[in-house]
Every structure is written in structure tokens, then in C-alpha cells.
Motif scaffolding. Sequence first.
Motif, PDB file in Angstrom:
ATOM      1  N   ALA A  76       0.855  -1.184   0.000  1.00  0.00           N
ATOM      2  CA  ALA A  76       0.000   0.000   0.000  1.00  0.00           C
ATOM      3  C   ALA A  76       0.889   1.231   0.000  1.00  0.00           C
ATOM      4  CB  ALA A  76      -0.908   0.000   1.218  1.00  0.00           C
ATOM      5  N   ALA A  77       0.601   2.155  -0.872  1.00  0.00           N
ATOM      6  CA  ALA A  77       1.419   3.359  -0.959  1.00  0.00           C
ATOM      7  C   ALA A  77       0.519   4.576  -0.981  1.00  0.00           C
ATOM      8  CB  ALA A  77       2.272   3.318  -2.219  1.00  0.00           C
ATOM      9  N   GLY A  78       0.876   5.564  -0.168  1.00  0.00           N
ATOM     10  CA  GLY A  78       0.193   6.850  -0.230  1.00  0.00           C
ATOM     11  C   GLY A  78       1.133   7.820  -0.927  1.00  0.00           C
ATOM     12  N   PHE A  79       0.599   8.721  -1.706  1.00  0.00           N
ATOM     13  CA  PHE A  79       1.485   9.625  -2.430  1.00  0.00           C
ATOM     14  C   PHE A  79       0.832  10.983  -2.647  1.00  0.00           C
ATOM     15  CE2 PHE A  79      -0.963   7.078  -5.345  1.00  0.00           C
ATOM     16  CZ  PHE A  79      -1.449   7.991  -6.245  1.00  0.00           C
ATOM     17  N   ALA A  80       1.674  11.983  -2.829  1.00  0.00           N
ATOM     18  CA  ALA A  80       1.234  13.345  -3.150  1.00  0.00           C
ATOM     19  C   ALA A  80       2.260  13.884  -4.131  1.00  0.00           C
ATOM     20  CB  ALA A  80       1.189  14.195  -1.896  1.00  0.00           C
ATOM     21  N   LEU A  81       1.840  14.127  -5.331  1.00  0.00           N
ATOM     22  CA  LEU A  81       2.779  14.461  -6.395  1.00  0.00           C
ATOM     23  C   LEU A  81       2.306  15.663  -7.189  1.00  0.00           C
ATOM     24  CD1 LEU A  81       3.010  10.825  -7.744  1.00  0.00           C
ATOM     25  CD2 LEU A  81       4.838  11.980  -6.520  1.00  0.00           C
ATOM     26  N   SER A  82       3.281  16.358  -7.754  1.00  0.00           N
ATOM     27  CA  SER A  82       2.965  17.396  -8.728  1.00  0.00           C
ATOM     28  C   SER A  82       3.466  16.951 -10.088  1.00  0.00           C
ATOM     29  CB  SER A  82       3.659  18.705  -8.365  1.00  0.00           C
ATOM     30  OG  SER A  82       3.112  19.202  -7.171  1.00  0.00           O
ATOM     31  N   TYR A  83       2.628  17.117 -11.070  1.00  0.00           N
ATOM     32  CA  TYR A  83       3.048  16.830 -12.444  1.00  0.00           C
ATOM     33  C   TYR A  83       2.953  18.108 -13.249  1.00  0.00           C
ATOM     34  CZ  TYR A  83       3.122  11.772 -11.866  1.00  0.00           C
ATOM     35  OH  TYR A  83       3.427  10.511 -11.474  1.00  0.00           O
ATOM     36  N   LEU A  84       4.052  18.434 -13.883  1.00  0.00           N
ATOM     37  CA  LEU A  84       4.096  19.645 -14.700  1.00  0.00           C
ATOM     38  C   LEU A  84       4.331  19.266 -16.149  1.00  0.00           C
ATOM     39  CD1 LEU A  84       6.509  21.725 -12.416  1.00  0.00           C
ATOM     40  CD2 LEU A  84       4.004  21.623 -12.315  1.00  0.00           C
ATOM     41  N   PRO A  85       3.871  20.115 -17.067  1.00  0.00           N
ATOM     42  CA  PRO A  85       4.174  19.847 -18.472  1.00  0.00           C
ATOM     43  C   PRO A  85       5.687  19.846 -18.662  1.00  0.00           C
ATOM     44  CG  PRO A  85       2.544  21.588 -18.270  1.00  0.00           C
ATOM     45  CD  PRO A  85       3.064  21.324 -16.900  1.00  0.00           C
ATOM     46  N   GLN A  86       6.170  18.905 -19.405  1.00  0.00           N
ATOM     47  CA  GLN A  86       7.606  18.780 -19.667  1.00  0.00           C
ATOM     48  C   GLN A  86       8.147  20.077 -20.279  1.00  0.00           C
ATOM     49  OE1 GLN A  86       9.435  15.420 -19.765  1.00  0.00           O
ATOM     50  NE2 GLN A  86      11.145  16.844 -19.751  1.00  0.00           N
ATOM     51  N   PRO A  87       9.044  20.780 -19.561  1.00  0.00           N
ATOM     52  CA  PRO A  87       9.623  21.973 -20.179  1.00  0.00           C
ATOM     53  C   PRO A  87      10.627  21.544 -21.253  1.00  0.00           C
ATOM     54  CG  PRO A  87      10.204  21.782 -17.835  1.00  0.00           C
ATOM     55  CD  PRO A  87       9.595  20.494 -18.241  1.00  0.00           C
ATOM     56  N   GLU A  88      10.817  22.379 -22.233  1.00  0.00           N
ATOM     57  CA  GLU A  88      11.696  21.973 -23.335  1.00  0.00           C
ATOM     58  C   GLU A  88      13.119  21.751 -22.878  1.00  0.00           C
ATOM     59  OE1 GLU A  88      11.263  24.609 -26.654  1.00  0.00           O
ATOM     60  OE2 GLU A  88       9.099  24.226 -26.671  1.00  0.00           O
ATOM     61  N   TRP A  89      13.556  22.544 -21.899  1.00  0.00           N
ATOM     62  CA  TRP A  89      14.947  22.432 -21.473  1.00  0.00           C
ATOM     63  C   TRP A  89      15.233  21.209 -20.625  1.00  0.00           C
ATOM     64  CZ3 TRP A  89      14.229  22.286 -16.386  1.00  0.00           C
ATOM     65  CH2 TRP A  89      13.162  23.012 -15.847  1.00  0.00           C
ATOM     66  N   ALA A  90      14.198  20.540 -20.119  1.00  0.00           N
ATOM     67  CA  ALA A  90      14.433  19.437 -19.185  1.00  0.00           C
ATOM     68  C   ALA A  90      14.892  18.160 -19.872  1.00  0.00           C
ATOM     69  CB  ALA A  90      13.172  19.147 -18.386  1.00  0.00           C
ATOM     70  N   GLY A  91      14.576  18.054 -21.145  1.00  0.00           N
ATOM     71  CA  GLY A  91      14.850  16.804 -21.853  1.00  0.00           C
ATOM     72  C   GLY A  91      16.302  16.355 -21.774  1.00  0.00           C
ATOM     73  N   ASP A  92      17.239  17.256 -22.012  1.00  0.00           N
ATOM     74  CA  ASP A  92      18.644  16.857 -22.076  1.00  0.00           C
ATOM     75  C   ASP A  92      19.391  17.208 -20.807  1.00  0.00           C
ATOM     76  OD1 ASP A  92      18.234  16.052 -24.671  1.00  0.00           O
ATOM     77  OD2 ASP A  92      18.581  18.077 -25.453  1.00  0.00           O
ATOM     78  N   ASN A  93      18.707  17.724 -19.834  1.00  0.00           N
ATOM     79  CA  ASN A  93      19.423  18.211 -18.664  1.00  0.00           C
ATOM     80  C   ASN A  93      19.101  17.361 -17.437  1.00  0.00           C
ATOM     81  OD1 ASN A  93      20.628  19.654 -16.637  1.00  0.00           O
ATOM     82  ND2 ASN A  93      20.230  21.621 -17.647  1.00  0.00           N
ATOM     83  N   ALA A  94      19.868  16.294 -17.287  1.00  0.00           N
ATOM     84  CA  ALA A  94      19.584  15.330 -16.221  1.00  0.00           C
ATOM     85  C   ALA A  94      19.694  15.977 -14.841  1.00  0.00           C
ATOM     86  CB  ALA A  94      20.536  14.160 -16.327  1.00  0.00           C
ATOM     87  N   GLU A  95      20.615  16.898 -14.695  1.00  0.00           N
ATOM     88  CA  GLU A  95      20.837  17.522 -13.392  1.00  0.00           C
ATOM     89  C   GLU A  95      19.577  18.269 -12.913  1.00  0.00           C
ATOM     90  OE1 GLU A  95      24.279  20.254 -12.314  1.00  0.00           O
ATOM     91  OE2 GLU A  95      25.157  18.692 -13.557  1.00  0.00           O
ATOM     92  N   VAL A  96      18.992  18.987 -13.802  1.00  0.00           N
ATOM     93  CA  VAL A  96      17.782  19.730 -13.461  1.00  0.00           C
ATOM     94  C   VAL A  96      16.658  18.762 -13.113  1.00  0.00           C
ATOM     95  CG1 VAL A  96      16.024  21.293 -14.324  1.00  0.00           C
ATOM     96  CG2 VAL A  96      18.427  21.681 -14.889  1.00  0.00           C
ATOM     97  N   GLU A  97      16.548  17.696 -13.880  1.00  0.00           N
ATOM     98  CA  GLU A  97      15.489  16.731 -13.602  1.00  0.00           C
ATOM     99  C   GLU A  97      15.667  16.105 -12.234  1.00  0.00           C
ATOM    100  OE1 GLU A  97      13.443  14.353 -16.730  1.00  0.00           O
ATOM    101  OE2 GLU A  97      15.394  14.640 -17.676  1.00  0.00           O
ATOM    102  N   LEU A  98      16.915  15.808 -11.868  1.00  0.00           N
ATOM    103  CA  LEU A  98      17.189  15.207 -10.568  1.00  0.00           C
ATOM    104  C   LEU A  98      16.744  16.127  -9.448  1.00  0.00           C
ATOM    105  CD1 LEU A  98      20.621  13.392 -10.762  1.00  0.00           C
ATOM    106  CD2 LEU A  98      18.358  12.436 -10.360  1.00  0.00           C
ATOM    107  N   LYS A  99      17.031  17.396  -9.608  1.00  0.00           N
ATOM    108  CA  LYS A  99      16.648  18.362  -8.590  1.00  0.00           C
ATOM    109  C   LYS A  99      15.137  18.327  -8.363  1.00  0.00           C
ATOM    110  CE  LYS A  99      16.823  22.893  -9.169  1.00  0.00           C
ATOM    111  NZ  LYS A  99      17.526  24.044  -9.752  1.00  0.00           N
ATOM    112  N   TYR A 100      14.396  18.198  -9.434  1.00  0.00           N
ATOM    113  CA  TYR A 100      12.937  18.176  -9.295  1.00  0.00           C
ATOM    114  C   TYR A 100      12.432  16.867  -8.722  1.00  0.00           C
ATOM    115  CZ  TYR A 100      12.118  22.673 -11.345  1.00  0.00           C
ATOM    116  OH  TYR A 100      12.061  24.009 -11.556  1.00  0.00           O
ATOM    117  N   GLU A 101      13.157  15.778  -8.987  1.00  0.00           N
ATOM    118  CA  GLU A 101      12.727  14.491  -8.432  1.00  0.00           C
ATOM    119  C   GLU A 101      12.683  14.539  -6.919  1.00  0.00           C
ATOM    120  OE1 GLU A 101      14.860  11.015  -9.766  1.00  0.00           O
ATOM    121  OE2 GLU A 101      14.281  11.488 -11.824  1.00  0.00           O
ATOM    122  N   ASP A 102      13.632  15.259  -6.327  1.00  0.00           N
ATOM    123  CA  ASP A 102      13.657  15.390  -4.870  1.00  0.00           C
ATOM    124  C   ASP A 102      12.375  16.000  -4.344  1.00  0.00           C
ATOM    125  OD1 ASP A 102      16.173  14.442  -4.943  1.00  0.00           O
ATOM    126  OD2 ASP A 102      17.163  16.375  -4.733  1.00  0.00           O
TER     127      ASP A 102
END
Length: 176
Positions: A76-102
Motif C-alpha cells: 500500500a502506498a500513499g502519495f502526493a505528487l505534482s506533475y508539470l508539463p515537460q519543459p523543453e529544457w528538461a529533456g537533455d538536462n539530467a541535473e535539473v530533472e534530478l533536482k525536481y525528483e527530490d
Amino acid sequence: MFIEIEDLKPEPLRVHHVFQATEIGFSHEDTALAEPVTADFTLEHKGSDLRIKGTVETAIRFRCCRCNKECDRNIAAGFALSYLPQPEWAGDNAEVELKYEDMDVAFYDGIAFDVNLMVLEQIELAIPMKLVCREDCKGLCYRCGADLNEGSCSCTGETADPRLSALLQFRKKSDK
Ligand SMILES: [Zn+2]
Ligand SMILES: [Zn+2]
């Protein structure tokens, strides 16, 4: 199951859905689904920014990594998440994506939200690292293979802890 963003009403959308194992397409190295997956969540949105809060429940089937017995466990998992439209710059920038994963922020295409993907991710996060039938599973005797949960075997004086057994085995080898 997809939720089309342009179909969303201003008020929160409540979703209750039971996914059959075949519908959700769960695939995992060590486990399979033992039951359908029940998802309950509320989706709120501001434009195409989504906030999703809810729970996912199911049961998994696996082999105990100590005694090899097949067993089922509720997940059983409870969750609270935000989903945003994929910004164009996020595709190739793993570092930025990692920051948001946190921050428990994830991206989607901004047009249709993939519920199956979210549910699958939540199940995977809830699967324990160590798949044991029970916390104190004694495992199998490394010498005779007896299930030590059903009583000790005749290999007396040996420890039942698999980590210690491995160590002892190593020591015995190096004694020779
Ligand atoms: Zn076990
Ligand atoms: Zn034994």
C-alpha cells in the motif's frame, strides 16, 4: 488509462479504479502481481499543472530470498505528487530533472496524463528492497538445505543466519 487535460473541470477529479494485472502491464525482476491494483486519488489542476494525492494498493507474489518459499505480501502506498508539463529544457538536462525528483515533481506531456505509469511507479517504490517471507525468516541450512523455519536440522552447532553461514563457509574453505 489516460486523463485528457482539456476535459478536466475546475473542481477536483476523484478517481477510483481497479486495474487488472494484465491491464496495468506490471513487470518486475523479482515479483508479480498477486491481486488487481486498486487506485484511489484526487486530481486537482491549475491549467496543465497537476496535483495528485491518493493511494495505490495491491499484493505482490515473490520467492523469499532466504528460504525460497513463494509468498504474497500486501503493498500500500500513499502519495502526493505534482506533475508539470515537460519543459523543453528538461529533456537533455539530467541535473535539473534530478533536482525536481527530490521535490516529488514529475513531468508529463501536458496533454494527457498517463495514470498507469503513475500507478506502476508507486507500486515499484513500495516494493521492499529485501523480499523475505517474514522479517525473521531463518532461511535454509547451507549444508543440508533444510528449512530452518520448521526446526533445526541435524547439522548441529551451525548458525542459522545466512550471512554468518556464508562467512563460516568462507572461513572453513580458507582453513584447508
Ligand atoms: Zn523465508
Ligand atoms: Zn542442515
